[in-house]
Enzyme design. Structure first.
Site, PDB file in Angstrom:
ATOM      1  CG  HIS A 119      -0.213  -0.090   2.523  1.00 49.98           C
ATOM      2  ND1 HIS A 119       0.187  -1.296   3.053  1.00 49.98           N
ATOM      3  CD2 HIS A 119       0.196   0.848   3.418  1.00 49.98           C
ATOM      4  CE1 HIS A 119       0.794  -1.101   4.215  1.00 49.98           C
ATOM      5  NE2 HIS A 119       0.821   0.191   4.451  1.00 49.98           N
ATOM      6  CB  CYS A 142       2.260   1.706  10.148  1.00 51.86           C
ATOM      7  SG  CYS A 142       0.856   2.000   9.046  1.00 51.86           S
TER       8      CYS A 142
END
Length: 674
Positions: free
Chosen positions: A66, A183
């Protein structure tokens, strides 16, 4: 709302290659072919760069590459069910279900929430089983829309009101762990880690409440819940927002992916720390920077981390300041130093200066050059205070910043320079840390981190610099500058060799940073009669450019020697090397350190020696080939780099072919954390 996924974005039972890079490239191309991205190459580059920071494989044969990318026009999901599973770094093996999440750089919150919800759904075994059983792309689209709460047209279903977060009732009291997950991208791992922790807790009788600090926003855990918690888990790769809320709590901290792979292990570690009266507790000031959960940090490790923290925070001041000074020289000429202060105080765009050096680009160039030079020199003036301040911050957290900056400013005032900044930062940091460890009356605790500790630590650290340490350090600094100023011939070449070896030894690590910091710290001492700091800076920058450029060249001259992932890394390494980003060679060195590092050091030493021998000089501390205007003897400086690059590339190919085993072409280099 535009559909996130359509049948055109679903590839079923296909073989897309042997490496994660092959799969990501094909999915990026699929997104671009559907008109959702402007350029497949740009989307692939962003996604693969994210993959190299943290592998996106998760347990269960799933991978979720991603990214956010300027190339993406519409938030999109592409999915591949692979007939030939590919390794994405998961501990339990390769992935056969790959979801590619492509988000625009400015994706709206609604889309980000849906993308996060998809990532969470992939933790559920029944959902992934349905994906494996789906017969057509339309079946996959329907499953995804159902998981996201969307209608078949992609319209959002009416959302259910979120349940309020609350602590367990007293009569149902079980062990309670609160957690924060985060993250760098904030799309997938943040939410999957949260669900993994909650699921592991539910299966093992542990109440887990998680705060996800991701792109879809964050709902803070109520303070009453935190206060009642037995322990805290930080599964993060970025700073935790509001860490002070958890002060005094037992905690463990690890990268976010570990919470996906080993959620129960992390929960048990946190509860073990809580049961130990001597277990780590988060400091009342927000805690020192993250310690890994594997154990307490050694004194040497903490010292090294503190020094590197100081250097990393200092470099932006130096890089910006140095480049601005170089631009000032470009517009105003190298003698702008004589006129800059007068021009910026007495002139403006409507009253251009009449007195300036002959090299300036006329009155306008002189004014622009003076402004740029003054801003740059002001930024560069923060070099020593920033170094000292952030060394102290790494040791004592926020209470160390003020005494660290103050001690660094004192070091600069006394002429103690870079060495003085290091000593002042260590003094301030350890003094603030010691003061913070002392017991204080309850009424005084609130004042300790904001007033008492900064006051006393500033007096002690700066007082010692003034009274005891500043003058000896200044004498050492002056002696070092005199030695460098008088260096020529074989001595200068020898220094170039040493600096070249250091720059290529660990490619952005501690040794590399020592050489680079030594060079940038000397720039402030350069004068018209003392050009040695410019020569050192040029040698350091040239040597640091060699490894990535050499790896890029090696993949061209011997393509069969390198695997698919290394070829992709090689394409990026051209620009990284030209920009003086040594880390561009890390993927190669991580996969084959015993051949890549010696080859890089050989070329770096030759380049450093030649740069010094040719008297190349750089007035800019960063920028590589793009700051050509700030480099003296530019042509021979480029020749120095070219020689080192060719030597390293040939040595790399030779070592790979004839020394030890050959690198198999089908094996992908392991991703390296940035």
């Amino acid at each position: 709302m535009t559909e996130l996924i359509s049948p055109e974005l679903v590839l079923l039972d296909v073989a897309l290659g042997d490496a994660s890079a092959d799969v990501i490239r094909k999915l990026a191309q699929t997104v671009a072919d559907d008109g959702r991205a402007t350029a497949a190459d740009g989307l692939f580059a962003d996604a693969y760069a994210r993959e190299q920071k943290t592998a996106t494989g998760v347990p269960g044969g799933i991978a979720i590459p991603h990214c956010r990318s300027e190339a993406v026009q519409v938030p999109s999901l592409a999915m591949a069910r692979l007939s030939q599973p590919v390794d994405f770094g998961a501990k339990d093996g390769p992935a056969d279900i790959v979801f590619f999440i492509a988000a625009p750089s400015g994706a709206d919150q609604e889309h980000l929430k849906l993308l996060a919800k998809l990532a969470r759904s992939l933790i559920k075994k029944d959902f992934t089983a349905s994906l494996r059983a789906a017969r057509t792309p339309e079946d996959v689209v329907a499953l995804v829309n159902e998981a996201l709460g969307l209608s078949t047209s992609g319209a959002p279903a009416e959302p259910a009101a979120p349940a309020p977060v609350a602590a367990p009732a007293a009569h149902q009291r079980r062990q309670l762990v609160v957690a924060v997950t985060a993250c760098p991208t904030g799309i997938a791992h943040t939410y999957m880690a949260a669900d993994s922790l909650v699921a592991a807790g539910k299966e093992n009788g542990i109440d887990v409440i998680v705060e996800t600090q991701g792109s879809a926003g964050a709902t803070p855990i109520p303070q009453t819940v935190i206060d009642n918690a037995d322990a805290v888990v930080f599964a993060v790769e970025v700073d935790v927002r509001g860490k002070d809320r958890f002060a005094g709590k037992p905690y463990v901290q690890s990268p976010v992916k570990r919470a996906i792979d080993e959620p129960l292990v992390m929960l048990n570690e946190a509860l073990t720390v809580a049961a130990d009266p001597n277990g780590r507790r988060l400091a009342a000031t927000g805690g020192a920077p993250a310690e890994e959960s594997e154990g307490r940090e050694s004194a040497g490790g903490k010292l090294k981390r503190s020094l590197l923290t100081g250097v990393s925070y200092m470099i932006p001041f130096v890089a910006a300041g140095g480049l601005l000074i170089a631009l000032g020289f470009l517009f105003g000429g190298y003698d702008i130093t004589k006129y800059a202060s007068t021009i910026v105080l007495k002139n403006n765009f409507f009253d251009l200066p009449t007195q300036f050096g002959p090299q300036a680009w006329g009155p306008l160039g002189a004014y622009v050059g003076a402004v740029l030079f003054t801003i740059g020199s002001t930024s560069l003036g923060f070099l020593v205070p920033a170094l000292a301040g952030y060394i102290a911050y790494a040791i004592a957290d926020r209470p160390g910043i003020a005494p660290g900056f103050t001690a660094g400013a004192v070091a600069g005032l006394m002429g103690a320079g870079f060495l003085g900044g290091i000593v002042g930062g260590l003094l301030a940091g350890y003094t603030a840390h010691w003061l913070g460890s002392l017991s204080a009356p309850k009424w005084l605790r609130g004042l300790m981190p904001v007033a008492i500790i900064p006051l006393i630590a500033s007096i002690i650290a700066s007082g010692l610099m003034f009274v005891v340490l500043g003058w000896p350090i200044k004498a050492i600094t002056d002696g070092l500058n005199s030695w460098l100023s008088g260096m020529s011939g074989a001595a200068a070449v020898g220094l170039g060799i040493i600096l070249g070896l250091m720059m290529c030894f660990d490619l952005g690590g501690p040794v590399n940073k020592v050489a680079y910091s030594f060079a940038v710290a000397g720039l402030s001492a350069a004068t018209a009669t003392n050009q040695a700091p410019y020569h050192i800076m040029a040698a350091v920058m040239a040597a640091g450019m060699v490894p990535p450029l050499a790896m890029a060249l090696a993949t061209v001259i011997s393509p069969k020697t390198f695997n698919a992932a290394e070829h992709e890394n090689g394409k990026a390494a051209w620009l990284l090397g030209a920009s003086f980003i040594s880390e561009g060679a890390i993927p190669f060195a991580a996969a084959d350190p015993f051949r890549i590092i010696p080859a890089s050091m050989l070329g770096g030493a030759i380049t450093g020696a030649l740069s010094m021998a040719f008297n190349a000089g750089s007035k800019a501390p960063h920028g590589g080939i793009f700051v050509f205007f700030a480099i003296d003897n530019f042509v021979m400086w480029v020749v120095s780099i070219a020689v080192g690059v060719v030597v390293t590339a040939l040595a790399t190919v030779g070592l790979k072919r004839y020394v030890g085993r050959k690198a198999p072409a089908a094996v992908e280099a392991q991703p390296v954390a940035a």
